[in-house]
Design a protein around this motif. Structure first.
Motif, PDB file in Angstrom:
ATOM      1  N   ARG A  59      20.271  47.923  64.278  1.00 50.61           N
ATOM      2  CA  ARG A  59      18.908  48.875  64.753  1.00 50.61           C
ATOM      3  C   ARG A  59      17.103  48.914  64.259  1.00 50.61           C
ATOM      4  NH1 ARG A  59      22.957  53.867  61.733  1.00 50.61           N
ATOM      5  NH2 ARG A  59      24.431  54.199  62.884  1.00 50.61           N
ATOM      6  N   VAL A  60      16.785  49.575  65.241  1.00 50.50           N
ATOM      7  CA  VAL A  60      15.836  49.979  64.700  1.00 50.50           C
ATOM      8  C   VAL A  60      15.038  50.719  64.246  1.00 50.50           C
ATOM      9  CG1 VAL A  60      13.838  50.461  66.466  1.00 50.50           C
ATOM     10  CG2 VAL A  60      15.289  49.459  67.591  1.00 50.50           C
ATOM     11  N   VAL A  61      14.327  50.233  63.449  1.00 52.13           N
ATOM     12  CA  VAL A  61      13.729  51.202  62.140  1.00 52.13           C
ATOM     13  C   VAL A  61      12.676  51.664  61.594  1.00 52.13           C
ATOM     14  CG1 VAL A  61      16.245  50.475  60.430  1.00 52.13           C
ATOM     15  CG2 VAL A  61      13.973  49.651  59.906  1.00 52.13           C
ATOM     16  N   PRO A  62      12.163  52.260  61.122  1.00 50.40           N
ATOM     17  CA  PRO A  62      10.521  52.285  60.789  1.00 50.40           C
ATOM     18  C   PRO A  62      10.737  52.011  59.632  1.00 50.40           C
ATOM     19  CG  PRO A  62      11.794  54.495  60.344  1.00 50.40           C
ATOM     20  CD  PRO A  62      12.681  53.581  60.849  1.00 50.40           C
ATOM     21  N   GLY A  63       8.825  51.077  59.709  1.00 46.90           N
ATOM     22  CA  GLY A  63       8.735  50.084  58.842  1.00 46.90           C
ATOM     23  C   GLY A  63       6.894  50.773  58.718  1.00 46.90           C
ATOM     24  N   VAL A  75       7.257  43.534  55.788  1.00 47.30           N
ATOM     25  CA  VAL A  75       6.913  45.635  56.327  1.00 47.30           C
ATOM     26  C   VAL A  75       8.747  46.225  55.976  1.00 47.30           C
ATOM     27  CG1 VAL A  75       7.691  47.016  58.462  1.00 47.30           C
ATOM     28  CG2 VAL A  75       6.260  44.286  59.209  1.00 47.30           C
ATOM     29  N   GLN A  76       8.492  46.774  55.010  1.00 45.96           N
ATOM     30  CA  GLN A  76       8.716  47.621  54.261  1.00 45.96           C
ATOM     31  C   GLN A  76       9.331  48.440  54.987  1.00 45.96           C
ATOM     32  OE1 GLN A  76       6.593  50.167  50.996  1.00 45.96           O
ATOM     33  NE2 GLN A  76       8.743  50.397  50.566  1.00 45.96           N
ATOM     34  N   VAL A  77      11.234  48.039  54.663  1.00 51.08           N
ATOM     35  CA  VAL A  77      11.752  49.077  55.957  1.00 51.08           C
ATOM     36  C   VAL A  77      13.037  50.044  55.263  1.00 51.08           C
ATOM     37  CG1 VAL A  77      11.373  47.205  57.532  1.00 51.08           C
ATOM     38  CG2 VAL A  77      13.227  47.438  55.719  1.00 51.08           C
ATOM     39  N   GLN A 103      -1.470  44.783  61.371  1.00 42.38           N
ATOM     40  CA  GLN A 103      -2.137  45.102  60.435  1.00 42.38           C
ATOM     41  C   GLN A 103      -1.724  45.429  59.392  1.00 42.38           C
ATOM     42  OE1 GLN A 103      -6.161  43.794  60.469  1.00 42.38           O
ATOM     43  NE2 GLN A 103      -5.271  42.886  62.640  1.00 42.38           N
ATOM     44  N   ILE A 104      -2.762  45.553  57.685  1.00 40.30           N
ATOM     45  CA  ILE A 104      -2.120  46.347  56.650  1.00 40.30           C
ATOM     46  C   ILE A 104      -1.942  47.468  56.991  1.00 40.30           C
ATOM     47  CG2 ILE A 104      -1.884  46.444  54.401  1.00 40.30           C
ATOM     48  CD1 ILE A 104      -3.359  43.601  54.238  1.00 40.30           C
ATOM     49  N   VAL A 108       5.275  50.549  62.505  1.00 39.96           N
ATOM     50  CA  VAL A 108       5.797  50.244  63.292  1.00 39.96           C
ATOM     51  C   VAL A 108       7.329  50.525  63.802  1.00 39.96           C
ATOM     52  CG1 VAL A 108       4.338  48.591  63.267  1.00 39.96           C
ATOM     53  CG2 VAL A 108       6.335  47.773  61.827  1.00 39.96           C
ATOM     54  N   MET A 109       8.066  49.755  64.298  1.00 38.83           N
ATOM     55  CA  MET A 109       9.672  50.837  64.569  1.00 38.83           C
ATOM     56  C   MET A 109       9.608  49.230  64.994  1.00 38.83           C
ATOM     57  SD  MET A 109      10.117  53.985  64.515  1.00 38.83           S
ATOM     58  CE  MET A 109      11.788  53.556  64.931  1.00 38.83           C
ATOM     59  N   VAL A 110      10.324  48.319  64.168  1.00 35.52           N
ATOM     60  CA  VAL A 110      10.942  46.900  64.139  1.00 35.52           C
ATOM     61  C   VAL A 110      12.474  47.080  64.005  1.00 35.52           C
ATOM     62  CG1 VAL A 110       9.254  45.651  62.592  1.00 35.52           C
ATOM     63  CG2 VAL A 110      11.023  46.896  61.545  1.00 35.52           C
ATOM     64  N   GLU A 111      13.124  45.756  64.630  1.00 31.28           N
ATOM     65  CA  GLU A 111      14.330  45.580  64.842  1.00 31.28           C
ATOM     66  C   GLU A 111      15.036  44.468  63.632  1.00 31.28           C
ATOM     67  OE1 GLU A 111      17.885  43.984  67.194  1.00 31.28           O
ATOM     68  OE2 GLU A 111      15.943  43.416  67.734  1.00 31.28           O
ATOM     69  N   VAL A 112      16.303  45.395  62.732  1.00 34.27           N
ATOM     70  CA  VAL A 112      16.822  44.687  61.829  1.00 34.27           C
ATOM     71  C   VAL A 112      17.202  43.319  62.490  1.00 34.27           C
ATOM     72  CG1 VAL A 112      18.189  44.959  59.950  1.00 34.27           C
ATOM     73  CG2 VAL A 112      17.058  46.816  60.425  1.00 34.27           C
ATOM     74  N   ALA A 113      17.090  42.122  62.925  1.00 39.37           N
ATOM     75  CA  ALA A 113      18.089  41.199  63.559  1.00 39.37           C
ATOM     76  C   ALA A 113      18.445  40.448  62.789  1.00 39.37           C
ATOM     77  CB  ALA A 113      16.892  40.386  63.840  1.00 39.37           C
TER      78      ALA A 113
END
Length: 128
Positions: A59-63, A75-77, A103-104, A108-113
């Motif tokens: 899924r794509v999650v915020p982090g 990235v902290q998810v 940047q720190i 972001v929205m990241v996929e949990v790959a």
């Protein structure tokens, strides 16, 4: 201290337990010769990474970006853990410098790959 909590960050043992506080623990082992025993407080609770893997894998999650390093960005998810976005997963185009993309404290929205429960590693992607 590794067996106190599943929490990602804590400064001192006193953040988890207080002197004189009664706690329930799991006995991990006893070494009679060395007169030592090992205990776990966190073994009483489910591993949040296992739950995260079951629910969020693919899924794509915020982090929030915690650190930017030569190999990518962490990235902290979840409140208890962060994952790595490797440099090759930072953008559609090749990014030589991770700082040119993230940047720190960026949200972001990241996929949990990928998730490796044994090594406790989370692989993330910004490409999706």
């Amino acid at each position: 201290m590794a067996e106190l909590t599943w929490a990602h960050h804590f400064e001192a043992v006193s953040d988890i337990v207080e002197v004189g506080q009664e706690v329930t623990i799991v006995v991990l082992g006893v070494d009679v010769e060395r007169e030592r025993a090992s205990f776990s407080l966190k073994a009483l609770y489910p591993d949040p990474l296992e739950e995260f893997a079951r629910v969020q894998f693919g899924r794509v999650v915020p982090g929030r970006v915690e650190r930017v390093v030569r190999i990518g960005a962490f990235v902290q998810v979840h409140e208890n853990f962060a994952g790595l976005v490797p440099i090759h997963e930072l953008a559609e185009r090749d990014a030589d410098q991770p700082e040119s993309v993230l940047q720190i404290d960026d949200e972001v929205m990241v996929e949990v790959a990928g998730i490796n429960l044994h090594r406790r590693r989370i692989l993330l992607s910004l490409r999706s």
